[in-house]
Scaffold this active site. Structure first.
Site, short mmCIF file in Angstrom:
data_model
loop_
_atom_site.label_atom_id
_atom_site.label_comp_id
_atom_site.label_asym_id
_atom_site.label_seq_id
_atom_site.Cartn_x
_atom_site.Cartn_y
_atom_site.Cartn_z
CE1 TYR A 72 34.94 56.46 58.12
CE2 TYR A 72 34.49 57.92 56.26
CZ TYR A 72 34.09 56.93 57.14
OH TYR A 72 32.82 56.41 57.04
CG PHE A 124 31.40 32.38 41.47
CD1 PHE A 124 32.05 31.17 41.47
CD2 PHE A 124 31.27 33.06 42.67
CE1 PHE A 124 32.57 30.63 42.64
CE2 PHE A 124 31.80 32.54 43.85
CZ PHE A 124 32.45 31.33 43.83
CG ASP A 125 29.11 29.63 44.32
OD1 ASP A 125 30.07 30.06 43.68
OD2 ASP A 125 29.23 29.13 45.45
CG ASP A 215 32.74 37.46 38.15
OD1 ASP A 215 33.82 37.79 38.67
OD2 ASP A 215 31.99 36.60 38.65
CB ALA A 217 37.52 36.50 40.10
CE LYS A 258 38.08 34.09 43.71
NZ LYS A 258 37.09 34.72 44.58
CG HIS A 450 28.32 25.23 48.89
ND1 HIS A 450 27.37 26.13 48.48
CD2 HIS A 450 29.51 25.85 48.74
CE1 HIS A 450 27.96 27.25 48.10
NE2 HIS A 450 29.26 27.11 48.25
N1 F0G Z 1 33.26 35.68 40.86
C1 F0G Z 1 34.01 34.60 40.65
C2 F0G Z 1 34.28 34.14 39.26
C3 F0G Z 1 34.55 33.90 41.74
O1 F0G Z 1 35.30 32.82 41.52
C4 F0G Z 1 34.29 34.37 43.05
C5 F0G Z 1 34.82 33.68 44.22
C6 F0G Z 1 33.50 35.53 43.21
C7 F0G Z 1 33.00 36.16 42.09
C8 F0G Z 1 33.16 36.07 44.56
O2 F0G Z 1 34.27 36.66 45.11
O3 F0G Z 1 34.82 35.31 47.15
O4 F0G Z 1 35.71 37.62 46.83
O5 F0G Z 1 33.35 37.28 47.34
N2 F0G Z 1 35.31 32.54 44.18
C9 F0G Z 1 35.89 31.78 45.26
C10 F0G Z 1 36.20 30.39 44.79
C11 F0G Z 1 35.18 31.83 46.54
O6 F0G Z 1 36.56 29.56 45.64
O7 F0G Z 1 36.15 30.13 43.59
P1 F0G Z 1 34.54 36.71 46.70
#
Ligand code: F0G
Length: 458
Positions: A72, A124-125, A215, A217, A258, A450
């Site tokens: 843990y 990112f969304d 960010d 990823a 990613k 979406h």
């Molecule tokens: N930032 C970026 C640039 C991303 O592309 C994503 C996720 C996230 C943050 C959020 O990360 O999914 O681990 O919570 N992108 C995916 C996509 C979902 O399909 O581009 P997450």
């Protein structure tokens, strides 16, 4: 004869995929209310919905699962991840989270408050929603070239320094919790940010005494582009480039699904002990104790190993060249695709593709459905549905680009699969003039609509 380029891995385990008929797909997509997220995975032949969590782990990553320490508190797996993060990015403090948006949630719980402004390249969304949910405003300062899908500018993920300075100059420092730079910039088409731009953003941020968040990823794909496209970096190792990139960020969030090539995982990296302590409280509330944060020990082990593999040049070259292989095929077939090709995906310009469909009928969603019907290929709409409604006016927000994204999972598909995808897109393109009706909305959620939207044909 010059030897051709070839993949830097061989395949040890395989998974059967089902080749459906057009009649089956007609029924399935109707049952799915024309939302590709509602399809069962075995109703999809080639799945390019996302490159997130869909990569194939290596033999070394699978071995690491067995070595996971499930204690843990204080697990050795946590320290494996901590050491790797320090070694690659230079951060002394980190918090594991279950994925990228969880990292955003934890960090923004400390930093973002009502009325704040968060400038950066295209957010990112999930990032945008985590800002807007807190009644703050993301401000897109991406260079103008990014909004023209045929503009061949090399670093279309760059932040426009003038746009950024306008925000910093005209607002009190207390309203700007940080500047966010997304590397590579997913929402503008997987486009890289140059080292020069990272450096310039950081020095402007310091001039105004504001923090910078990456960010991260797809940080490794961004580093590959710096190595191959930016003068002065061609002879540097990807690892050295990554170390330099992160000199220009005070903190990072990462969706490890990613570039760390794991199926689940994320983290936050910090220099500031104070911020780490504040964020730890939210991590414990939302994710789990600070030495596991929503991840199993085995997940942390695979993630640490994946971070190391994700920066290997041969791997990155194989990856980026496969994406470009698909992009070039589509260009050769005359399909309007966003250039330069993104690192993780090819983006098809749905407005130029489906000229008989008005934007009010969701061009990119219509195109994604047509591609699914054509060949069982699942892409995703990066357009008006994803952009959500304006939080104040509740009107549809029409983005500058209406795109269908074909995201390529890492180490999963072969170039024969890419040939198949390109042929399917090309067939839809050949019959584009017969596609005269788009989609209308039956049901939508108030935010991030979406994912769960229900549609019917107009
Ligand atoms: N930032 C970026 C640039 C991303 O592309 C994503 C996720 C996230 C943050 C959020 O990360 O999914 O681990 O919570 N992108 C995916 C996509 C979902 O399909 O581009 P997450």
């Amino acid at each position: 004869m010059k030897l051709p380029f070839s993949e830097s891995f061989r395949i040890k385990a395989v998974e059967t995929i089902y080749r459906s008929t057009r009649e089956e797909r007609e029924k399935w997509i109707r049952d799915a209310k024309f939302n590709l997220f509602n399809l069962k995975s075995n109703q999809v032949f080639i799945d390019l919905l996302t490159d997130s969590g869909t990569g194939a782990m290596s033999d070394k990553q699978w071995s690491e699962l067995m070595l996971g320490d499930e204690s843990y508190a204080g697990a050795s797996s946590y320290y494996k991840m901590k050491d790797t993060i320090k070694d690659l990015f230079g951060y002394d403090y980190f918090l594991p989270t279950h994925q990228g948006r969880a990292a955003e949630n934890v960090l923004f719980s400390v930093l973002v408050k009502e009325g704040d402004l968060v400038p950066g390249n295209t957010h990112f969304d999930t990032t945008k929603v985590h800002i807007e949910y807190r009644k703050a405003l993301p401000i897109d300062c991406t260079v103008n070239e990014a909004f023209d899908s045929s503009n061949n500018h090399t670093f279309k993920g760059n932040v426009d320094l003038q746009k950024l300075e306008d925000v910093l100059k005209n607002n009190p420092k207390s309203k700007i919790p940080f500047i966010i730079v997304t590397v590579t910039c997913n929402s503008s088409g997987g486009q890289p940010v140059s080292m020069q731009n990272l450096k310039d953003v950081y020095s402007m941020a310091k001039k105004y005494d504001i923090s910078v968040l990456f960010d991260s990823a797809r940080f490794a794909e961004n580093a590959y582009y710096i190595k191959t496209l930016e003068k002065g970096y061609e002879d540097k190792a990807v690892k050295e480039i990554v170390s330099e990139m992160f000199l220009y960020a005070d903190m990072m969030t990462m969706s490890s699904k990613k570039d760390a090539i794991v199926n689940m995982g994320g983290f936050i990296g910090f220099h500031s002990e104070d911020l780490f302590k504040k964020a730890s409280v939210f991590n414990i509330m939302y994710e789990g104790y600070i030495t596991y944060g929503g991840l199993s020990g085995r997940d942390m082990n695979a993630l640490a190993q994946g971070l190391k593999e994700g920066i290997e040049f041969d791997y990155l070259e194989t990856r980026i060249k496969q994406v470009a292989y698909l992009g070039q095929k589509l260009l050769d077939y005359g399909v309007p695709v966003l250039v330069p090709f993104g690192g993780h995906a090819i983006f098809v310009d749905a407005t130029r593709f489906l000229q008989n469909i008005p934007k009010e009928e969701f061009q990119a969603q219509t195109l994604s459905i047509e591609l699914y019907l054509e060949g069982g290929v699942r892409g995703v709409e990066i357009g008006t549905l994803l952009a959500d409604r304006d939080p104040l006016t509740r009107e549809n927000r029409y983005p500058d680009l209406e795109l269908m994204r074909l995201a390529i999972p890492r180490r999963v598909y072969t170039n024969n699969h890419m040939d198949y995808v390109a042929a399917a897109v090309s067939n839809v393109y050949d019959r584009r003039n017969t596609i005269n009706k788009g989609m209308k909305i039956l049901y939508e959620a108030p935010i991030m609509r979406h994912f769960t939207i229900e549609l019917e044909r107009c």
